[in-house]
Design an enzyme around this catalytic site. Structure first.
Site, PDB file in Angstrom:
ATOM      1  N   HIS A 297      36.761  53.605  10.661  1.00  0.00           N
ATOM      2  CA  HIS A 297      37.062  54.163  12.065  1.00  0.00           C
ATOM      3  C   HIS A 297      38.241  55.176  12.437  1.00  0.00           C
ATOM      4  O   HIS A 297      38.768  55.193  13.620  1.00  0.00           O
ATOM      5  CB  HIS A 297      37.492  52.899  12.981  1.00  0.00           C
ATOM      6  CG  HIS A 297      36.572  51.661  12.789  1.00  0.00           C
ATOM      7  ND1 HIS A 297      35.184  52.048  13.233  1.00  0.00           N
ATOM      8  CD2 HIS A 297      36.274  50.449  12.183  1.00  0.00           C
ATOM      9  CE1 HIS A 297      34.570  50.774  13.114  1.00  0.00           C
ATOM     10  NE2 HIS A 297      35.437  49.809  12.613  1.00  0.00           N
TER      11      HIS A 297
ATOM     12  N   LYS B 171      42.636  48.471  26.541  1.00  0.00           N
ATOM     13  CA  LYS B 171      41.456  48.902  26.621  1.00  0.00           C
ATOM     14  C   LYS B 171      40.554  48.010  27.651  1.00  0.00           C
ATOM     15  O   LYS B 171      39.657  48.465  28.406  1.00  0.00           O
ATOM     16  CB  LYS B 171      40.688  48.485  25.184  1.00  0.00           C
ATOM     17  CG  LYS B 171      40.995  49.698  24.416  1.00  0.00           C
ATOM     18  CD  LYS B 171      40.128  49.409  22.757  1.00  0.00           C
ATOM     19  CE  LYS B 171      41.021  49.889  21.690  1.00  0.00           C
ATOM     20  NZ  LYS B 171      40.747  51.697  21.443  1.00  0.00           N
TER      21      LYS B 171
ATOM     22  N   ARG C 255      46.655  62.373  26.210  1.00  0.00           N
ATOM     23  CA  ARG C 255      47.455  63.434  25.319  1.00  0.00           C
ATOM     24  C   ARG C 255      46.691  64.413  24.847  1.00  0.00           C
ATOM     25  O   ARG C 255      45.391  64.166  24.786  1.00  0.00           O
ATOM     26  CB  ARG C 255      48.026  62.686  24.257  1.00  0.00           C
ATOM     27  CG  ARG C 255      47.369  61.878  23.462  1.00  0.00           C
ATOM     28  CD  ARG C 255      47.782  61.233  22.043  1.00  0.00           C
ATOM     29  NE  ARG C 255      47.013  60.126  21.530  1.00  0.00           N
ATOM     30  CZ  ARG C 255      45.816  60.340  20.834  1.00  0.00           C
ATOM     31  NH1 ARG C 255      45.766  61.646  20.606  1.00  0.00           N
ATOM     32  NH2 ARG C 255      45.297  59.395  20.165  1.00  0.00           N
TER      33      ARG C 255
ATOM     34  N   GLU D 172      32.743  43.639  22.356  1.00  0.00           N
ATOM     35  CA  GLU D 172      31.685  44.550  22.521  1.00  0.00           C
ATOM     36  C   GLU D 172      30.651  44.356  21.802  1.00  0.00           C
ATOM     37  O   GLU D 172      30.666  44.243  20.815  1.00  0.00           O
ATOM     38  CB  GLU D 172      32.281  46.075  22.285  1.00  0.00           C
ATOM     39  CG  GLU D 172      33.065  46.766  23.490  1.00  0.00           C
ATOM     40  CD  GLU D 172      33.619  47.951  23.124  1.00  0.00           C
ATOM     41  OE1 GLU D 172      33.220  48.675  22.358  1.00  0.00           O
ATOM     42  OE2 GLU D 172      34.559  48.292  23.991  1.00  0.00           O
TER      43      GLU D 172
END
Ligand code: ADP
Length: 663
Positions: free
Chosen positions: A235, A116, A297, A200
Site C-alpha cells: 500500500h 477517513k 499538502r 470498505e
C-alpha cells in the site's frame, strides 16, 4: 508578502522547496536535528537553526521548536513540506497565532479531511462517489463483522486515522475478520493513538488515481489532472505517472470535477490531492471511481504533474499563501507528454522491502536535463540513518509519450550508481521493463503478484564474483595520486597472487584467487568459473575499470563493514567477506541479532523460557516500522541482552538460546 520562508522539513522536499523559494527571491531558513547538522538542506538554506535531537518527536515534529526557530530568524512564513507537521491542524493554528503565514490549507480543511470516516461522510454529502462500506461510529466487533458480511467479502478494514498503509487489513472471509480487526485496531492505536476503523468493500483490480487540485483564497479552484500511483508495495507508492494510462477525456473530466467539488466542500486553499480508487477490472469507466481520502499538502509525487504541465507547484503554493489569485484558470491548463517518477529507497526488496541504513559511499546520478529530474536530499558520503524515511532520491523522466518516458527513466536508473547500502534500484529497473507495466496494465496488486521475479536479484555469476574480488585486491588510488600512479601501482604488485574469501551464506568460505599478470592484467579464479581481465584499474575511489574480452566497462565498488558492493549497469551485487569467527557463531541458529539499527520496543521472552521455533521473542522498531524477531528453533532462552527502549546497532546480539543438547 513573504520575505523569509522557514522550511519545517528535511531531505529532498526541503531542498526542493528551498530551490523555488530562492528562485522567487525569498530568503530561506532550514531547521535540523542533530542527525542532520551537515545535511544538504542545511547547506542550501541562507540560515539554519538546530531544533533538537534526532528523534522526530523531539525535533521535526515539535511545534514549539519550529516556532522558536521562526521567531529567532524573523521568518514570516512556514512551509511544512509533506509528512511531519504538514497535516497537523493544531500546528496550523499556532502558526497563525504567532502571526505567521502557513503555506498550506486552513486548519479546518485539514480537520475535515483528517479522519477517513468523517471525510467520507462529507464527500457523500457533496456528491463525490465514495467506496461502499461502513464509516459510522459503532466499533463493536460483532457489529462490524456482521456489517462486513453485508458489504460482502473481500473487505478492507482501515484505521480512520490511518496513513501510509498502517492499520489496514484485507479480509477475504468472515472467519478471518475478528483477528484482522483486532490487529488493525492495535496497529492503529500504536501508530495514531486512535483505534477506530471503517470497513470498505475491497475493490477488485484496484487502480490508485489521484487528482491534483489547487485553490486560492478568492474562490478559484482548478485541477491539474491526474496521477496514477497504482504501482505499490504494501500500500505504498513505488512508481507514479501522469497522465494515467488509458485515461479517457470523459473520465478525466468526471474525476477532475469530483476533486474540485471535494476541495470546495471543505473550503480548501492551496495545493491538495484527492485520492480515488478506480475499479480497473473492465477498463476505466467514468462511473467506476471512488473517493478514498484527500491529502491536504503537497505530495511526494508532485513532480510528475509539474513535468506535464510545465508549472512549479511550490511557486503556486507560495503565491496563494501570500494572498494572490491562482496564476491560471482551468481552461489555460493542458497536458504535455508523459512523466514517470521512481522512488529510490535504501531498502531490501528481497527482504520484504526492509529499510536499510548505511553511508552512501558512492552516489552518482546521470546529468539532469529537460527530460530528467533528480530530487534528492543526500549527497555522496551522506548516511541513511534509522531516524527518518530511507529515501535516497526521486528520479523523474519526461517524454513525448509514455514509452519514451519509461525508457528514459529505466536508462537513468541504470546509470545511477549507488554503493554503501542496499537499495531498490535494480528492483525498479526490473519493474520498469515488466511487460504489464510497459503495456499500461497497472493495478495495485501487480508488484505483489510479480514479487518473486522483481525482488529476487539474479544469482551472482563468475563475472560478478570476480569483480567483487578485484574490488578487494586492486588497491584504490592513493590520495592525491594522478591517473598514471594507478598503473605504476600494478607493476609494483607485479606477479602477486591475492586470495579473497567470500561467505557462501552458510558459514563456509568461497575462495577466489586473483593472479596479477603483466601490464596490470588479472586472472580471477572463482568457484563459479574463471574470468580474465586484460586490465583492471582503480581510476578513482569507488570506481573499478576493467577490460574483459575486449569490452571495457566501469564498475562502482564500495566496501562497508564486511560487505563488498559492485554495480555495473542495472546489475548490482553484494558479497560478504568471510569472517570465520563471526560466521562460526551463527551456526546452529542459537542467536537472534538485529537485522537493522533500531530501538527494541518489546521483549517477550526471559532467561530460562522454553520457546518454540517461530515464536515472537522481540519487537524491533526501525525506520518507522515494527519488525518481529522470532526464535530460530525450539529451545531454552540462555540470555536476553537487551531491554525495551534500548537502541541497537545492525548485527547486535539481542538474545541467545541455550546450546542444543546432543540427541
Ligand atoms: P493510507 O492513508 O494508509 O495511505 P489509503 O486509504 O490512501 O490509505 O489507501 C492506500 C492504498 O490502499 C490505496 O492506494 C489502494 O492501493 C489500497 N486501497 C485503499 N482502499 C481500497 C479498497 N477499498 N479496495 C482496494 N484497495 C484499496
Amino acid at each position: 508578502m513573504i520575505g523569509k520562508l522557514l522550511i519545517a522539513n528535511r531531505g529532498e522536499i526541503a531542498v526542493r522547496v528551498i530551490r523555488t523559494a530562492r528562485r522567487m527571491g525569498l530568503a530561506t531558513v532550514a531547521v535540523y536535528s542533530d542527525a542532520d547538522a551537515t545535511a544538504l538542506h542545511v547547506a542550501m538554506a541562507d540560515e539554519a537553526v538546530r531544533i533538537g535531537p534526532p528523534a522526530p518527536a523531539d525535533s521535526y515534529l515539535d511545534p514549539e521548536a519550529i516556532l522558536a526557530a521562526a521567531r529567532l530568524t524573523g521568518a514570516d512564513a512556514i512551509h511544512p513540506g509533506y509528512g511531519f507537521l504538514s497535516e497537523n491542524p493544531d500546528f496550523v493554528d499556532s502558526v497563525a497565532r504567532a502571526g505567521l503565514i502557513f503555506v498550506g490549507p486552513p486548519a479546518d480543511a485539514i480537520r475535515a479531511m483528517g479522519l477517513k470516516d468523517r471525510a467520507k461522510a462529507l464527500m457523500e454529502e457533496a456528491g463525490v462517489p465514495v467506496v461502499p462500506g461502513y464509516h459510522g461510529a459503532d466499533q463493536d466487533p460483532g457489529f462490524l463483522r456482521r456489517t462486513a458480511v453485508e458489504i460482502g467479502f473481500p473487505v478492507l478494514i482501515k484505521a480512520r486515522a490511518g496513513g501510509g498503509g498502517k492499520g489496514m487489513r484485507r479480509v477475504d472471509s468472515e472467519s478471518g475478520f475478528d483477528e484482522a480487526l483486532e490487529s488493525a485496531q492495535a496497529e492503529a492505536r500504536t501508530a495514531f493513538g486512535d483505534s477506530a476503523c471503517l470497513i470498505e468493500k475491497y475493490v477488485a483490480t484496484p487502480r490508485h488515481i489521484e487528482v491534483q487540485v489547487f485553490a486560492d483564497a478568492h474562490g478559484n479552484c482548478v485541477h491539474l489532472f491526474e496521477r496514477d500511483c497504482s504501482l505499490q508495495r504494501r500500500h505504498q507508492k513505488v512508481i507514479e505517472e501522469a497522465p494515467a494510462p488509458g485515461m479517457t477525456p470523459d473520465m478525466r473530466a468526471a474525476m477532475g470535477a469530483a476533486a474540485v467539488r471535494a476541495a470546495q466542500a471543505v473550503g480548501y486553499v492551496g495545493a491538495g490531492t484527492v485520492e480515488f480508487i478506480a475499479d480497473a477490472s473492465g477498463g476505466l469507466d467514468p462511473d467506476g471511481f471512488f473517493f478514498m481520502e484527500m491529502n491536504t499538502r503537497l505530495q511526494v509525487e508532485h513532480p510528475v504533474t509539474e513535468a506535464i504541465t510545465g508549472l512549479d507547484l511550490v511557486e503556486w503554493q507560495l503565491r496563494v499563501a501570500a494572498g494572490h489569485p491562482l496564476p491560471l484558470a482551468q481552461d489555460d491548463l493542458a497536458i504535455a507528454g508523459h512523466a514517470v517518477e521512481a522512488r529510490l529507497y535504501a531498502e531490501d526488496p528481497a527482504r520484504d522491502f526492509l529499510p536499510a541504513t548505511g553511508r552512501l559511499a558512492v552516489l552518482r546520478f546521470p546529468p539532469a536535463g529537460p527530460s530528467l529530474r533528480i530530487d534528492s536530499g543526500v549527497r555522496e558520503g551522506d548516511a541513511i540513518t534509522p531516524h527518518y524515511d530511507p529515501m535516497i532520491a526521486k528520479v523523474i523522466a519526461h517524454g513525448p509519450d509514455r514509452a519514451t518516458a519509461l525508457a528514459r527513466l529505466a536508462r537513468a536508473l541504470g546509470d545511477t550508481v549507488i554503493a554503501g547500502t542496499t537499495t531498490n534500484r535494480a528492483f525498479l529497473c526490473r519493474l520498469l521493463v515488466d511487460p504489464e507495466v510497459a503495456a499500461g496494465r497497472v493495478e495495485t496488486g501487480l508488484i505483489a503478484r510479480h514479487q518473486d521475479e522483481l525482488a529476487t536479484p539474479p544469482a551472482p555469476d563468475a563475472e560478478a564474483m570476480a569483480l567483487a574480488a578485484l574490488a578487494v585486491a586492486v588497491p584504490p588510488p592513493a590520495p592525491g595520486a594522478g591517473p598514471f600512479d594507478a598503473l605504476r601501482d600494478f607493476r609494483l604488485h607485479g606477479a602477486a597472487r591475492h586470495t579473497v574469501r567470500f561467505d557462501d551464506g552458510a558459514g563456509a568460505a568461497q575462495v577466489v584467487t586473483v593472479t596479477t599478470g603483466a601490464e596490470g592484467g588479472r586472472d580471477v579464479a572463482t568457484p563459479l568459473g574463471s574470468v580474465s581481465f586484460t586490465r583492471a584499474a582503480r581510476p578513482a575511489p569507488g570506481m573499478l575499470e576493467v577490460v574483459s574480452d575486449g569490452r571495457r566497462f566501469g564498475v562502482a565498488v564500495a566496501t562497508t563493514g564486511r560487505t563488498v558492493h559492485v554495480q555495473f549497469g542495472a546489475a548490482a551485487f553484494a558479497f560478504l567477506l568471510h569472517d570465520a569467527v563471526a560466521a562460526g557463531q551463527d551456526v546452529g541458529g542459537d542467536r537472534v541479532t538485529a537485522p537493522m539499527t533500531g530501538t527494541v520496543r518489546r521483549v517477550a521472552a526471559a532467561t530460562g523460557d522454553r520457546v518454540a521455533r517461530g515464536q515472537a521473542l522481540l519487537m524491533l522498531e526501525a525506520m518507522k516500522m515494527e519488525h518481529m524477531l522470532v526464535a530460530p528453533r525450539d529451545g531454552i532462552v540462555a540470555e536476553v541482552l537487551v531491554g525495551a527502549g534500548d537502541q541497537v546497532e545492525e548485527g547486535a546480539l539481542l538474545l541467545a538460546l541455550e546450546e542444543e543438547e546432543e540427541a
